[in-house]
Design an enzyme around this catalytic site. Structure first.
Site, PDB file in Angstrom:
ATOM      1  N   THR A 418       0.867  -1.165   0.000  1.00  0.00           N
ATOM      2  CA  THR A 418       0.000   0.000   0.000  1.00  0.00           C
ATOM      3  C   THR A 418       0.897   1.204   0.000  1.00  0.00           C
ATOM      4  O   THR A 418       2.111   1.082   0.008  1.00  0.00           O
ATOM      5  CB  THR A 418      -0.876  -0.063   1.279  1.00  0.00           C
ATOM      6  OG1 THR A 418      -1.683  -1.211   1.194  1.00  0.00           O
ATOM      7  CG2 THR A 418      -1.728   1.155   1.513  1.00  0.00           C
ATOM      8  N   THR A 436      -4.316   1.880  -1.802  1.00  0.00           N
ATOM      9  CA  THR A 436      -3.742   0.548  -1.995  1.00  0.00           C
ATOM     10  C   THR A 436      -4.356  -0.164  -3.198  1.00  0.00           C
ATOM     11  O   THR A 436      -5.432   0.222  -3.682  1.00  0.00           O
ATOM     12  CB  THR A 436      -4.002  -0.309  -0.719  1.00  0.00           C
ATOM     13  OG1 THR A 436      -3.326  -1.551  -0.844  1.00  0.00           O
ATOM     14  CG2 THR A 436      -5.483  -0.583  -0.511  1.00  0.00           C
ATOM     15  N   SER A 485      -6.981  -2.472   7.328  1.00  0.00           N
ATOM     16  CA  SER A 485      -6.182  -2.043   8.482  1.00  0.00           C
ATOM     17  C   SER A 485      -5.614  -0.655   8.260  1.00  0.00           C
ATOM     18  O   SER A 485      -4.829  -0.165   9.087  1.00  0.00           O
ATOM     19  CB  SER A 485      -5.028  -3.012   8.706  1.00  0.00           C
ATOM     20  OG  SER A 485      -5.524  -4.303   8.969  1.00  0.00           O
ATOM     21  N   GLY A 507      -0.463  -3.815   5.400  1.00  0.00           N
ATOM     22  CA  GLY A 507      -1.521  -4.738   5.818  1.00  0.00           C
ATOM     23  C   GLY A 507      -1.833  -4.519   7.288  1.00  0.00           C
ATOM     24  O   GLY A 507      -1.844  -3.387   7.791  1.00  0.00           O
TER      25      GLY A 507
HETATM   26  N1  GLU Z   1      -5.275  -4.386   1.906  1.00  0.00           N
HETATM   27  C1  GLU Z   1      -4.688  -3.964   3.143  1.00  0.00           C
HETATM   28  C2  GLU Z   1      -5.679  -3.247   4.016  1.00  0.00           C
HETATM   29  O1  GLU Z   1      -6.563  -2.603   3.523  1.00  0.00           O
HETATM   30  C3  GLU Z   1      -3.549  -3.052   2.906  1.00  0.00           C
HETATM   31  C4  GLU Z   1      -2.412  -3.758   2.345  1.00  0.00           C
HETATM   32  C5  GLU Z   1      -1.122  -3.123   2.734  1.00  0.00           C
HETATM   33  O2  GLU Z   1      -1.084  -2.134   3.406  1.00  0.00           O
HETATM   34  O3  GLU Z   1      -0.068  -3.591   2.376  1.00  0.00           O
HETATM   35  O4  GLU Z   1      -5.557  -3.281   5.197  1.00  0.00           O
END
Ligand code: GLU
Length: 612
Positions: A418, A436, A485, A507
């Site tokens: 992200t 992201t 997150s 993530g």
């Molecule tokens: N898809 C993840 C989220 O929305 C973010 C992925 C990332 O930060 O690497 O929490």
């Protein structure tokens, strides 16, 4: 509750009414971009000065944001310009094929507002989205590289909505630096090349992706210049015709066709499952304005992103738990032990209770109440790590009768890629924006001829129930948004003036990175550059605590292991934060990573020498 809904926007409400005087006006000084460069533009992790600031992971994106600020744009204009540039030079972390969460502090009204631009599942999606023909969860890798994982992108609608509300320039103008960057190309650095190398087998299976990122069949060399004429053209069409060309026009048709029939190369052996994202899903997409989360911590006001992100609620709950302990009076190991245990407790509640609030009932007010956190704090042993996973609490409004816990589930953590950017302008407005496409490279699928990758955000849903006999709030569903997150955060001081803004990719680790940065800055006596640079560790209510080598291999790691009983699992690096601190008297400090992900890029409109 949604108070107002326009074609692509739903409003949940705005809070905050703290008046703040504007910051002085400064004359612009336009920098000329050197488009002929053959080495990456210089980048510095910290910049201090006046008149506006930008911090991103990438020097081209920071330059795009600063250019817009110098021409009189707001923090929101700068955020959009920087984000659009990241779509070119950081295409594996973000782009118009993805989504994100936008947090905005408005200097004039003193209000903090948020936009939920999260991807949503297709209307046809059910709880069985990621189950195979036998009802078994798909392997993550198979789910990721598929049409099934692609959610309706929200990024472009977020830019449009944010500009409409708080920008001075239109989308077309803010896309200009990114269009130039896509036409002329950016200089490939080691981080970019490594990201391509790590994904080369996936990219090679999609000719439209390989054409862009495996020029001549191999990852591009460090120092080479990589243009993206297709994306320049896509941005130009959006600039000319508006975002409907993407959500209702030819690009919508092409996105739906790509998801429904992923364009895999002839001879590929990969089983790429089709998805069911339709043109109706794209036409129906809405950015949602939501109340920010808000907690008080050490007399400061910490604002974050509400569900479907778990960022604001989990950071907020953990801060409320830590409010019970005087971290500043502790030695470093003891303070970090408290940080780890508070994170684990808050994660148990996140996993049990947080999902898309338009589909499941999220007890957000209780999760963010100090009384609930005080009840959770009674489980925090100041001398020893609790066996993990810890059980979730009972956020029922009835607290204080011992350490109430609910049935005990296992923890789930996700990793991905992200990007976070932070901007501020001469008027004192602030943006914390995390966006992201989920994994590094998203689904790996590029929309042919359009120059952008599609997300795999729907893999942020739990594929199968994780909460034992209790309902899982994060199973897939029709039009549902997967739990995130992402934790773009703005901190105001007791008087309601901005103190700092911060966020990170990573993530689930985002929550730890943001929380640890806040603790470092607010409790442990570090300035923001030190707080961002400090070694990290993260405890998502799992058996192991992910720990960077500087802690794991040193005396601090030994104490956490031997004296507190933490099980440390070494990991090369966690997160890639950016932030801005307001130093007083209109002085700003933009901060990016000095080392992680190859280092980020901070800039201010009027620099002055960094006093070291
Ligand atoms: N898809 C993840 C989220 O929305 C973010 C992925 C990332 O930060 O690497 O929490």
């Amino acid at each position: 509750m949604r108070a107002q809904r326009s074609r692509r926007t739903a409003t949940v409400a705005i809070v905050g009414t703290i008046a703040l005087a504007g910051v002085g006006l400064f004359a612009p000084a336009q920098a000329t971009a050197d488009r002929q460069q053959t080495s990456p533009p210089p980048k510095q992790p910290t910049a201090t000065g006046y008149g506006g600031a930008v911090a991103t992971v990438d020097p081209d994106a920071t330059a795009a944001g600063l250019r817009v600020l110098r021409r009189g744009g707001t923090a929101v204009d700068a955020a959009v310009a920087a984000a659009a540039a990241l779509g070119v030079s950081e295409p594996f972390s973000s782009g118009i094929g993805g989504g994100g969460f936008f947090v905005y502090y408005d200097a004039k009204s003193g209000a903090v507002s948020t936009l939920d631009g999260r991807e949503s599942a297709p209307q046809s999606a059910t709880e069985r989205l990621f189950l195979d023909e036998n009802g078994a969860p798909l392997p993550f890798a198979e789910a990721r590289v598929s049409g099934l994982s692609v959610g309706t992108p929200g990024t472009l609608a977020t830019w449009d909505e944010a500009l409409d509300r708080w920008g001075r320039f239109d989308l077309a103008r803010n896309l200009r630096p990114a269009i130039e960057l896509a036409e002329d190309g950016f200089v490939v650095d080691q981080t970019f090349r490594s990201q391509v190398e790590a994904n080369a087998a996936i990219f090679a299976d999609f000719p439209a992706t390989a054409e862009l990122y495996l020029p001549g069949g191999a990852p591009p060399a460090v120092g080479s210049v990589l243009p993206n004429p297709d994306l320049a053209d896509t941005y130009r069409q959006i600039a000319r015709h508006g975002i409907d060309v993407f959500y209702e026009g030819p690009i919508a048709d092409e996105i739906a066709a790509t998801v429904q029939d992923p364009p895999v190369r002839d001879g590929a052996t990969r089983n790429v499952r089709p998805g069911d994202l339709t043109t109706e899903d794209l036409a129906g997409y809405e950015v949602i304005e939501r109340d920010p989360t808000r907690v008080e911590y050490r007399g400061l006001q910490v604002y974050g992103m509400a569900p479907p992100s778990s960022g604001g609620s989990t950071v907020g709950e953990a801060l409320n738990i830590l409010e019970n302990a005087d971290l500043g009076a502790m030695d470093e190991a003891q303070a970090l032990h408290h940080y780890l245990e508070a994170t684990a407790l808050a994660f148990a509640d996140r996993n049990r209770y947080v999902g898309d609030p338009d589909v499941v009932d999220v007890p957000l007010e209780e999760l963010l109440s100090q009384d609930f956190a005080d009840e959770r704090f009674c489980l925090l042993d100041p001398d020893a790590a609790a066996p993990k996973p810890v059980a979730p609490g009972v956020p029922d409004g009835d607290y204080g009768d011992g350490c109430a816990t609910a049935a005990d589930p296992a923890a789930v953590a996700d990793e991905g890629s992200t990007t976070h950017l932070t901007t501020a302008d001469r008027w004192g407005n602030v943006v914390a924006y995390t966006l992201t496409i989920e994994q590094t490279g998203g689904s790996g699928i590029t929309v042919p001829g359009r120059g952008f990758l599609l997300n795999n955000e729907l893999t942020d849903f739990n594929f199968a129930p994780t909460q034992g006999t209790a309902p899982d709030p994060n199973l897939p569903g029709s039009n549902k948004r997967p739990r995130s997150s992402m934790a773009p955060t703005i901190v105001l001081d007791g008087g309601g003036d901005p103190l700092l803004a911060v966020g990170s990719p990573g993530g689930a680790t985002i929550i730890g990175t943001v929380l640890q940065t806040l603790v470092n800055r607010i409790d442990l006596g570090m300035d923001l550059p030190e707080a961002v640079a400090a070694p990290r560790l993260f405890q998502p209510n799992g058996v192991n605590t992910s720990t960077e080598p500087a802690i794991a291999d040193g005396p601090l790691g030994a104490i956490l292991r031997d004296e507190y009983g933490h099980s440390l699992a070494e990991t090369a690096e966690i997160g890639a934060a950016t932030g801005i601190e307001f130093l007083g008297r209109h002085r700003l400090q933009a901060v990016a990573e000095p080392v992680r992900r190859g280092g980020g890029s901070a800039g201010v409109v009027f620099p002055q020498r960094w006093p070291r």
